[in-house]
Design a protein around this motif. Structure first.
Motif, PDB file in Angstrom:
ATOM      1  N   GLY A 153       0.797  -1.142   0.236  1.00  0.00           N
ATOM      2  CA  GLY A 153       0.112  -0.060  -0.073  1.00  0.00           C
ATOM      3  C   GLY A 153       0.907   1.376   0.090  1.00  0.00           C
ATOM      4  N   SER A 154       1.988   1.236  -0.218  1.00  0.00           N
ATOM      5  CA  SER A 154       2.873   2.184  -0.850  1.00  0.00           C
ATOM      6  C   SER A 154       3.634   2.164  -1.919  1.00  0.00           C
ATOM      7  CB  SER A 154       3.989   2.580   0.587  1.00  0.00           C
ATOM      8  OG  SER A 154       4.710   1.411   0.681  1.00  0.00           O
ATOM      9  N   ILE A 155       4.207   3.583  -2.544  1.00  0.00           N
ATOM     10  CA  ILE A 155       5.024   3.369  -3.584  1.00  0.00           C
ATOM     11  C   ILE A 155       6.128   4.003  -3.407  1.00  0.00           C
ATOM     12  CG2 ILE A 155       3.692   5.123  -4.609  1.00  0.00           C
ATOM     13  CD1 ILE A 155       3.933   4.045  -7.473  1.00  0.00           C
ATOM     14  N   ASN A 156       7.475   3.367  -3.987  1.00  0.00           N
ATOM     15  CA  ASN A 156       8.789   4.102  -3.868  1.00  0.00           C
ATOM     16  C   ASN A 156       9.131   4.474  -4.812  1.00  0.00           C
ATOM     17  OD1 ASN A 156      10.056   1.946  -5.254  1.00  0.00           O
ATOM     18  ND2 ASN A 156      10.067   0.612  -3.521  1.00  0.00           N
ATOM     19  N   ALA A 157      10.139   5.293  -4.833  1.00  0.00           N
ATOM     20  CA  ALA A 157      11.016   6.066  -5.831  1.00  0.00           C
ATOM     21  C   ALA A 157      11.294   5.019  -6.861  1.00  0.00           C
ATOM     22  CB  ALA A 157      12.076   6.883  -5.488  1.00  0.00           C
ATOM     23  N   VAL A 158      11.678   3.633  -6.857  1.00  0.00           N
ATOM     24  CA  VAL A 158      12.042   3.017  -7.900  1.00  0.00           C
ATOM     25  C   VAL A 158      11.100   2.507  -8.876  1.00  0.00           C
ATOM     26  CG1 VAL A 158      13.120   0.695  -8.289  1.00  0.00           C
ATOM     27  CG2 VAL A 158      14.274   2.060  -6.678  1.00  0.00           C
ATOM     28  N   GLU A 159       9.804   2.199  -8.097  1.00  0.00           N
ATOM     29  CA  GLU A 159       8.356   1.758  -8.582  1.00  0.00           C
ATOM     30  C   GLU A 159       8.136   2.876  -9.441  1.00  0.00           C
ATOM     31  OE1 GLU A 159       7.404  -1.456  -5.359  1.00  0.00           O
ATOM     32  OE2 GLU A 159       6.731   0.683  -5.061  1.00  0.00           O
ATOM     33  N   VAL A 160       8.054   4.338  -9.027  1.00  0.00           N
ATOM     34  CA  VAL A 160       7.789   5.350  -9.905  1.00  0.00           C
ATOM     35  C   VAL A 160       8.439   5.485 -11.115  1.00  0.00           C
ATOM     36  CG1 VAL A 160       7.578   7.766  -9.880  1.00  0.00           C
ATOM     37  CG2 VAL A 160       6.727   6.539  -7.686  1.00  0.00           C
ATOM     38  N   GLU A 161       9.599   5.167 -10.950  1.00  0.00           N
ATOM     39  CA  GLU A 161      10.633   5.251 -12.037  1.00  0.00           C
ATOM     40  C   GLU A 161      10.495   4.544 -13.110  1.00  0.00           C
ATOM     41  OE1 GLU A 161      13.449   6.628 -14.891  1.00  0.00           O
ATOM     42  OE2 GLU A 161      12.288   7.683 -13.640  1.00  0.00           O
ATOM     43  N   LEU A 162      10.185   2.974 -12.471  1.00  0.00           N
ATOM     44  CA  LEU A 162       9.809   2.110 -13.512  1.00  0.00           C
ATOM     45  C   LEU A 162       8.650   2.232 -14.292  1.00  0.00           C
ATOM     46  CD1 LEU A 162      10.938  -1.123 -11.269  1.00  0.00           C
ATOM     47  CD2 LEU A 162      12.209   0.092 -13.351  1.00  0.00           C
ATOM     48  N   LEU A 163       7.534   2.581 -13.518  1.00  0.00           N
ATOM     49  CA  LEU A 163       6.286   2.843 -14.098  1.00  0.00           C
ATOM     50  C   LEU A 163       6.376   3.848 -15.263  1.00  0.00           C
ATOM     51  CD1 LEU A 163       3.767   3.256 -11.261  1.00  0.00           C
ATOM     52  CD2 LEU A 163       3.805   1.404 -13.080  1.00  0.00           C
ATOM     53  N   ARG A 164       7.033   4.902 -14.978  1.00  0.00           N
ATOM     54  CA  ARG A 164       7.393   6.113 -15.944  1.00  0.00           C
ATOM     55  C   ARG A 164       7.822   5.389 -17.243  1.00  0.00           C
ATOM     56  NH1 ARG A 164      11.108   8.586 -18.160  1.00  0.00           N
ATOM     57  NH2 ARG A 164      12.679   7.557 -16.974  1.00  0.00           N
ATOM     58  N   ARG A 165       9.000   4.753 -17.190  1.00  0.00           N
ATOM     59  CA  ARG A 165       9.527   4.107 -18.255  1.00  0.00           C
ATOM     60  C   ARG A 165       8.619   3.197 -19.148  1.00  0.00           C
ATOM     61  NH1 ARG A 165      14.792   1.202 -16.169  1.00  0.00           N
ATOM     62  NH2 ARG A 165      14.976   0.477 -18.307  1.00  0.00           N
ATOM     63  N   ILE A 166       7.994   2.202 -18.331  1.00  0.00           N
ATOM     64  CA  ILE A 166       6.911   1.541 -19.360  1.00  0.00           C
ATOM     65  C   ILE A 166       5.943   2.397 -19.824  1.00  0.00           C
ATOM     66  CG2 ILE A 166       5.349  -0.467 -18.922  1.00  0.00           C
ATOM     67  CD1 ILE A 166       7.030  -1.475 -16.209  1.00  0.00           C
ATOM     68  N   LEU A 167       5.264   3.372 -19.063  1.00  0.00           N
ATOM     69  CA  LEU A 167       4.080   4.108 -19.813  1.00  0.00           C
ATOM     70  C   LEU A 167       4.656   4.556 -20.951  1.00  0.00           C
ATOM     71  CD1 LEU A 167       2.639   5.560 -16.579  1.00  0.00           C
ATOM     72  CD2 LEU A 167       1.576   3.859 -17.893  1.00  0.00           C
ATOM     73  N   TYR A 168       5.692   5.443 -20.984  1.00  0.00           N
ATOM     74  CA  TYR A 168       6.298   6.121 -22.132  1.00  0.00           C
ATOM     75  C   TYR A 168       7.389   5.366 -23.013  1.00  0.00           C
ATOM     76  CZ  TYR A 168       3.904   9.585 -19.303  1.00  0.00           C
ATOM     77  OH  TYR A 168       3.165  10.153 -18.353  1.00  0.00           O
ATOM     78  N   ALA A 169       7.215   4.095 -22.764  1.00  0.00           N
ATOM     79  CA  ALA A 169       8.123   3.307 -23.789  1.00  0.00           C
ATOM     80  C   ALA A 169       7.537   3.645 -25.448  1.00  0.00           C
ATOM     81  CB  ALA A 169       8.157   1.703 -23.513  1.00  0.00           C
ATOM     82  N   GLN A 170       8.610   3.365 -26.297  1.00  0.00           N
ATOM     83  CA  GLN A 170       8.422   3.660 -27.597  1.00  0.00           C
ATOM     84  C   GLN A 170       7.621   2.913 -28.450  1.00  0.00           C
ATOM     85  OE1 GLN A 170      11.788   4.278 -30.240  1.00  0.00           O
ATOM     86  NE2 GLN A 170      12.433   2.084 -30.151  1.00  0.00           N
ATOM     87  N   SER A 171       7.808   1.254 -27.690  1.00  0.00           N
ATOM     88  CA  SER A 171       6.869   0.262 -28.669  1.00  0.00           C
ATOM     89  C   SER A 171       5.475   0.229 -28.538  1.00  0.00           C
ATOM     90  CB  SER A 171       7.509  -1.284 -28.115  1.00  0.00           C
ATOM     91  OG  SER A 171       7.494  -1.151 -27.224  1.00  0.00           O
ATOM     92  N   GLY A 172       4.855  -0.454 -29.397  1.00  0.00           N
ATOM     93  CA  GLY A 172       3.278  -0.684 -29.040  1.00  0.00           C
ATOM     94  C   GLY A 172       2.526   0.501 -29.744  1.00  0.00           C
ATOM     95  N   ALA A 173       1.273   0.149 -30.087  1.00  0.00           N
ATOM     96  CA  ALA A 173       0.307   1.289 -30.851  1.00  0.00           C
ATOM     97  C   ALA A 173       0.283   2.279 -29.769  1.00  0.00           C
ATOM     98  CB  ALA A 173      -0.920   0.785 -30.834  1.00  0.00           C
ATOM     99  N   ASP A 174       0.180   3.586 -30.403  1.00  0.00           N
ATOM    100  CA  ASP A 174      -0.006   4.880 -29.758  1.00  0.00           C
ATOM    101  C   ASP A 174       1.159   4.975 -28.886  1.00  0.00           C
ATOM    102  OD1 ASP A 174      -2.215   5.949 -30.642  1.00  0.00           O
ATOM    103  OD2 ASP A 174      -3.512   5.048 -29.345  1.00  0.00           O
ATOM    104  N   ALA A 175       2.522   4.940 -29.385  1.00  0.00           N
ATOM    105  CA  ALA A 175       3.616   5.095 -28.489  1.00  0.00           C
ATOM    106  C   ALA A 175       3.479   6.483 -27.720  1.00  0.00           C
ATOM    107  CB  ALA A 175       4.766   5.070 -29.477  1.00  0.00           C
ATOM    108  N   TYR A 176       4.162   6.420 -26.568  1.00  0.00           N
ATOM    109  CA  TYR A 176       4.364   7.383 -25.575  1.00  0.00           C
ATOM    110  C   TYR A 176       2.873   8.219 -25.097  1.00  0.00           C
ATOM    111  CZ  TYR A 176       8.609   7.386 -28.380  1.00  0.00           C
ATOM    112  OH  TYR A 176       9.877   7.164 -28.946  1.00  0.00           O
ATOM    113  N   ILE A 177       1.756   7.318 -25.630  1.00  0.00           N
ATOM    114  CA  ILE A 177       0.396   7.856 -24.996  1.00  0.00           C
ATOM    115  C   ILE A 177       0.055   6.950 -23.904  1.00  0.00           C
ATOM    116  CG2 ILE A 177      -2.037   8.181 -25.768  1.00  0.00           C
ATOM    117  CD1 ILE A 177       0.062  10.021 -27.000  1.00  0.00           C
ATOM    118  N   VAL A 178      -0.553   7.282 -22.901  1.00  0.00           N
ATOM    119  CA  VAL A 178      -1.133   6.730 -21.771  1.00  0.00           C
ATOM    120  C   VAL A 178      -2.586   5.977 -22.314  1.00  0.00           C
ATOM    121  CG1 VAL A 178      -1.651   6.550 -19.307  1.00  0.00           C
ATOM    122  CG2 VAL A 178       0.308   7.816 -20.046  1.00  0.00           C
ATOM    123  N   SER A 179      -2.619   4.747 -22.096  1.00  0.00           N
ATOM    124  CA  SER A 179      -4.018   4.232 -22.565  1.00  0.00           C
ATOM    125  C   SER A 179      -5.114   4.552 -21.286  1.00  0.00           C
ATOM    126  CB  SER A 179      -3.896   2.977 -22.955  1.00  0.00           C
ATOM    127  OG  SER A 179      -3.569   2.039 -21.825  1.00  0.00           O
TER     128      SER A 179
END
Length: 317
Positions: A153-179
């Motif tokens: 039930g808490s989120i650390n800085a490492v997890e925030v950075e990993l989330l950011r990298r995944i959400l804005y990764a270039q691959s996939g449809a609508d690259a850089y767009i949060v679905s």
């Protein structure tokens, strides 16, 4: 028994991989510049079997597997569903990602590949959400990330950075767009961690991630795997007959080439399209209201989100 089999057997019994072991592995794998399926499977098995992994191993593991999955793909850098499924099967033998090296590999593939199946991105995001909700997983292991085990039930800085990298990764449809599903995941994580001692950077990721879903411009899309194959076939034709290539492009065969590959926009001009996307539609407004009302409260992060959207819309007028 081969030299590779002898080494992996020895390391598996020891359950540890050091810097000197990585040098030995490098001499055995990549000596022919290609990673075979058997070698890739041996590396994945070794990573799972050894609980103690040196930083050198993590770098090597990601490097080798990235080359096998992304760069040795046909067409190059376009990960197909079969390879994505095989990777998730390798990782998911016990139901989840267990190590930093596996999680880093998933994210690096999404960052480096021109295109990868959405299932791979969803799988990576699921690992972070599970770690946050349960307090267990690779992001909670002091030995690899250095953050140590934290309460669920808490989120650390490492997890925030990993989330950011995944959400804005270039691959996939609508690259850089949060679905929509990714924005809804951000709301779930926000609700689960609302009163926790979260990393300060979490607020910014939540607000800008959801705002990205509502307001980001969707004109850019990567070519699909099949389209890239078609483009590469046309490129190959130029080495044989340049005239035939242009004949196909502008004649009957040209219609087969994806419009995106020829720089042809099938939408309104880019500036107008961006303005349309930037505006929040009535449907999007209802979606946001529904997300806010889901837990029966209007919390601080939701207020920050609405304030950010209002400021963005005002600045564009």
């Amino acid at each position: 028994m081969s030299a590779l089999a002898e080494l992996t057997d020895s390391l598996t019994r020891r359950a540890a991989i050091g810097a000197e072991d990585v040098l030995a592995m490098r001499r055995l794998i990549w000596n022919d510049t290609q990673v075979s399926s058997e070698e890739a499977e041996a590396i994945m098995a070794l990573n799972s079997a050894c609980q103690l992994r040196s930083p050198e191993w993590i770098d090597y593991f990601v490097e080798v597997m990235l080359d096998y999955i992304v760069h040795q793909q046909v067409p190059q850098d376009y990960v197909d569903q079969a390879k994505a499924d095989r990777l998730m099967h390798w990782i998911d033998k016990d139901g989840r990602v267990d190590s930093l090296s596996e999680l880093e590999l998933l994210i690096r593939i999404l960052e480096r590949a021109e295109s990868a199946p959405e299932s791979l991105k969803k799988y990576a995001l699921q690992q972070i959400e599970t770690a946050v909700l349960t307090g267990s997983g690779p992001t909670r292991q002091a030995g690899e990330f250095g953050g140590g085990a934290l309460d669920p039930g808490s989120i650390n800085a490492v997890e925030v950075e990993l989330l950011r990298r995944i959400l804005y990764a270039q691959s996939g449809a609508d690259a850089y767009i949060v679905s929509a599903s990714e924005a809804e995941m951000l709301f779930r994580m926000k609700d689960a961690t609302l009163r926790a001692d979260n990393a300060p950077v979490w607020d910014d990721l939540f607000v800008k991630g959801v705002a990205n879903h509502l307001m980001a411009h969707r004109n850019y899309q990567t070519l699909s795997h099949d389209d890239q194959v078609k483009v590469e076939r046309y490129e190959a034709d130029t080495h044989v007959s340049l005239g035939r290539f242009f004949g196909r492009m502008f004649g009957q065969g040209g219609a087969e080439l994806p419009a995106a590959a020829m720089g042809i926009s099938t939408q309104m001009n880019d500036e107008a399209a961006a303005a349309v996307d930037h505006a929040v539609t009535p449907q999007e407004t209802q979606w946001v209201i529904g997300q806010i009302r889901a837990d029966g409260r209007y919390d601080t992060l939701e207020k920050k989100l609405i304030a950010f959207i209002r400021a963005e819309m005002t600045s564009s007028l």
